[in-house]
Write an enzyme that holds these catalytic residues in place. Structure first.
Site, PDB file in Angstrom:
ATOM      1  CG  ASP A 137       3.241  13.374  12.419  1.00 45.51           C
ATOM      2  OD1 ASP A 137       3.176  14.597  12.255  1.00 45.51           O
ATOM      3  OD2 ASP A 137       3.834  12.619  11.654  1.00 45.51           O
ATOM      4  CE  LYS A 163       2.676   1.905   9.194  1.00 46.83           C
ATOM      5  NZ  LYS A 163       2.508   3.311   9.547  1.00 46.83           N
ATOM      6  CG  LEU A 167      -2.008  -1.062   1.283  1.00 47.90           C
ATOM      7  CD1 LEU A 167      -2.719  -1.023   2.631  1.00 47.90           C
ATOM      8  CD2 LEU A 167      -3.004  -0.882   0.156  1.00 47.90           C
TER       9      LEU A 167
END
Length: 666
Positions: free
Chosen positions: A472, A376, A353
């Site tokens: 973030d 991930k 991805l």
């Protein structure tokens, strides 16, 4: 016909008459083997008579209703509601001990059609649009095992009275009052233990009471909940009675063992001896007998054994994981490497991805459940602080909010960590903002995304049991689901990097353009620095421009300064995204978002609003305050440079994108 057969038929007729006497508005089911019910979704009756409203499936909902409606309105007193009584025995059986999906609801409804209802927190009853509508005509007694802040749930183990809405009119922790001592005894709904509920409504006094106890304790004298509720506007003349339940990402079975109901009277007691047994969902450990005969005279067989051993060793090395004793307590949150390898087709590039400073992200489908996930892969060479980090990941995995991407679990292997998230099919928001090949988002879509992210951030800051600082917040970390709803994602790595397990990190967490000025001095992320980043995010979404453009001319390097200068000149709306030129929308909404962005990104942390105040502004519940006049004389870019942020002024924000940090309790 034999006498024995006639006798059997006679008994069956009597039993059938006793179990369901619809003409007097009552029925009793001691097990559901021959019960006539209207089922949909994942609801089913297993052969031994147990009614499964939902089984251990992902994002499942199910409904089970008595097929015939009952008369709930009085003929003698127009408009008034008749009395009713019901009792049922239920069990909530999570796949992993005490880690449950969502709950079970006893429902009185004018319809059995819940096709538009959502699973998860909506319990198969409502959706985002119709929740709390007076036209629902639904009374529910919820047994809820997830605390949803959007419904103001009191905890993750409560009983509630719901009227047209999943925001309960009255609720309390699950349990019962001991008749002998009067003491309250807590009960865990998702304990795989059968429990009984009694619901009684007195139409004349408009008194609704809910009582519960573990089977086989008799009905306690003191009810768990008691409320005065006028149901005259809720009840239609004819209403259906039944059950609804839903699962989220955690596999759970919601089942009923028996059910009794009566209009204008007390429901007939259940016969515990006739109730079906609960299913055994434990993994079955079967002994395996391995007999190995190694004829010493057979070289061929010996070679075969050696070859087999070599293949097994290679296979084990291929799927080898790093598993320490302390991780066993996190079993439900740990995926096997083999499962993730298969889910991503061997981490094939075709399933890739994206990639970045943290590693690569792959799309996958879990083979055991067909659930789409994003996996991930993060490099980590050091074991320092890993125990604390994994504990934090498991804690973050308990977050439940529609605008926060669900972290499902993790896996550890030599040299790498794998994090498993819900898959978001529309990718990240920045793809829609900056990719010219994609259609531009309308203002209505952008505003909905903004409100969703604000709601998720409020949950992290104030509504969860711990304070979560998302370090973030930016468009690339906002992911979009199938309906283009915004969800805060990409979290759980800050603690890992804090422990120094990845090279080339800095003590400043975040991305340039979203960093509050005080971070250069303190290096400490707080909810106030999150609000600053959210302000930059608001401007980014409204203006369609990145917060920092290093190649731009000096006045436009920092988006915040550029918008502030236009606000001073009275040309604030000129900063709006040019791709919205053909869109028709309330310009005052964009103006409010731009002003709110400036207010949230105020250089002084004390001048920034909380996320609860932000939600009030976005919902129109509170008027936007004036931006302090002193703000007009501050040059943010100069302030940042003065406070030594120059080292982080790089295209593509080379400072590492650290994401979530858990603080302790509030």
């Amino acid at each position: 016909m034999s006498f024995r057969l006639l006798k059997t038929l006679f008994i069956l007729v009597i039993l059938g008459f006793a179990s369901c006497r619809e003409e007097d508005g009552s029925f009793v089911f001691n097990g559901f083997r021959s019960a006539n019910l209207s089922l949909d979704g994942f609801a089913s009756v297993v052969p031994d008579g147990l009614l499964l409203v939902t089984n251990a499936s992902y994002q499942a909902k199910g409904h089970a209703f008595h097929p015939q409606p009952f008369k709930f309105k009085s003929d003698t007193t127009p408009g008034s509601t008749l009395s009713f009584s019901t009792t049922f025995v239920f069990a909530i059986i999570p796949k992993y001990s005490y880690v449950s999906g969502h709950g079970l609801v006893f429902v009185v409804s004018h319809t059995t059609n819940f096709s538009t209802a959502l699973p998860s927190q909506f319990l198969g009853l409502f959706n985002f649009n119709d929740n709390a509508n007076a036209s629902n005509h639904v009374l529910g007694i919820e047994l809820d095992t997830i605390a949803n802040p959007e419904f103001q749930d009191i905890n993750n183990n409560h009983v509630g009275i719901d009227v047209n809405s999943l925001q309960s009119a009255n609720s309390t922790s699950a349990g019962y009052y001991d008749d002998s001592t009067g003491a309250f005894r807590n009960l865990i709904l998702a304990s795989s233990v059968p429990m009984q509920i009694w619901v009684d409504y007195d139409g004349q006094d408009m008194q609704l009471s809910v009582t519960m106890a573990p089977v086989p304790i008799a009905k306690p004298k003191k009810p768990l909940l008691s409320s005065t509720i006028d149901l005259s506007s809720v009840m239609s003349d004819s209403m259906y009675v039944g059950f609804s339940s839903a699962n989220g990402p955690l596999f759970t079975t919601h089942c009923l063992l028996g059910w009794s109901f009566k209009m204008n009277g007390i429901a007939e007691p259940l016969d515990y001896a006739k109730l079906p047994p609960l299913p055994r969902l434990d993994s079955k450990h079967k002994s395996q007998k391995l007999a190995i005969w190694l004829p010493l005279t057979s070289c061929a067989l010996a070679l075969l054994v050696v070859a087999t051993v070599v293949l097994v060793v290679k296979r084990r090395n291929k799927y080898a994981e790093l598993l320490e004793d302390w991780e066993k307590e996190y079993g439900p949150h740990r995926f096997s490497y083999k499962e993730l390898f298969r889910a991503t087709k061997g981490f094939n590039d075709k399933t890739l991805l994206g990639s970045g400073g943290f590693g690569k992200v792959y799309q996958g489908v879990l083979p055991s459940s067909n659930v789409e996930v994003a996996v991930k892969r993060v490099s980590h060479e050091s074991r320092q602080g890993m125990k604390e980090f994994v504990a934090e990941i498991v804690s973050i995995g308990q977050l439940r909010h529609r605008n926060v991407v669900q972290l499902l679990g993790y896996c550890r292997r030599k040299g790498e960590l794998l994090l498993v998230y819900d898959y978001m099919p529309n990718g990240s928001l920045d793809g829609f903002l900056y990719d010219e090949t994609r259609p531009a988002l309308s203002w209505a879509q952008r505003f909905r995304i903004i409100k969703g992210v604000a709601s998720g951030l409020l949950y992290l800051h104030q509504d969860w049991e711990q304070i979560v600082v998302h370090r973030d917040i930016k468009a690339s970390n906002v992911l979009l689901d199938r309906e283009l709803n915004g969800r805060l994602g990409d979290f759980g790595l800050a603690r890992l990097y804090d422990h120094g397990t990845v090279a080339h990190t800095t003590h400043i967490m975040g991305t340039m353009g979203y960093l509050a000025p005080e971070l250069a001095k303190t290096g400490k992320a707080t909810t106030k620095t999150d609000v600053f980043a959210f302000g930059a995010f608001l401007l980014e979404v409204a203006c369609g421009r990145r917060p920092v453009e290093p190649s731009a001319e000096e006045p436009q390097v920092l988006l915040l300064d550029w918008v502030r200068e236009n606000w001073k000149r009275g040309t604030l709306l000129a900063t709006g995204d040019p791709r919205l030129a053909g869109d028709i929308f309330p310009v005052e909404e964009m103006e409010s978002v731009l002003k709110l962005g400036l207010l949230c990104s105020h250089p002084s942390s004390d001048a920034r609003p909380t996320m609860r105040q932000v939600m009030h502004f976005l919902d129109g519940d509170s008027a936007m305050p004036d931006i302090p006049p002193a703000y007009t004389s501050i040059d943010i870019l100069s302030l940042i440079r003065r406070d030594a942020f120059d080292d982080y002024m790089m295209p593509s924000s080379s400072s590492v994108s650290h994401l979530f940090e858990l603080s302790g309790g509030r």
